[in-house]
Design an enzyme around this catalytic site. Structure first.
Site, PDB file in Angstrom:
ATOM      1  N   CYS A  11       0.875  -1.151  -0.007  1.00 53.86           N
ATOM      2  CA  CYS A  11      -0.007   0.107  -0.130  1.00 53.86           C
ATOM      3  C   CYS A  11       0.970   1.242  -0.060  1.00 53.86           C
ATOM      4  O   CYS A  11       1.947   1.036  -0.520  1.00 53.86           O
ATOM      5  CB  CYS A  11      -1.027  -0.080   1.164  1.00 53.86           C
ATOM      6  N   LYS A  12       0.468   2.377   0.594  1.00 54.42           N
ATOM      7  CA  LYS A  12       1.236   3.599   0.718  1.00 54.42           C
ATOM      8  C   LYS A  12       2.424   3.398   1.570  1.00 54.42           C
ATOM      9  O   LYS A  12       3.660   3.734   1.158  1.00 54.42           O
ATOM     10  CB  LYS A  12       0.310   4.778   1.011  1.00 54.42           C
TER      11      LYS A  12
END
Length: 99
Positions: A65-66
């Protein structure tokens, strides 16, 4: 399964490996930047996509993800669903871009 670092993933990609990478960020985030070869399945839609991922249950799957939080949840979920080799990308997309 231990998590994977951005450096390890990039090294494997440079040698021609094409691991199964699932980006669990929202679609708009994936459109801004993505890891080559990754598949975008937002975390909230992961349960309904399980049938599509069935053939990966016994293969290495890298989730990101981020920064690593959502993908940690994705790793836990997939492991509960019987996936045997799920690895979280340490530092997520931010770490990958910095490596």
């Amino acid at each position: 399964m231990p998590d994977i670092t951005s450096a390890e993933l990039k090294q494997r990609q440079q040698t021609g490996e094409t691991p199964h990478i699932i980006d669990v960020r929202e679609t708009w985030e994936a459109e801004e930047s993505r890891i080559p070869g990754s598949q975008n399945i937002p975390l909230g839609t992961l349960p309904e996509k399980l049938d599509d991922l069935e053939e990966l249950k016994d293969q290495e799957v890298i989730v990101h993800c981020k920064s690593g939080g959502r993908s940690a949840s994705a790793k836990a979920f997939l492991t509960q669903q019987g996936f045997t080799n799920v690895r979280n990308l340490v530092g997520g997309m931010m770490g990958y871009q910095a490596a």
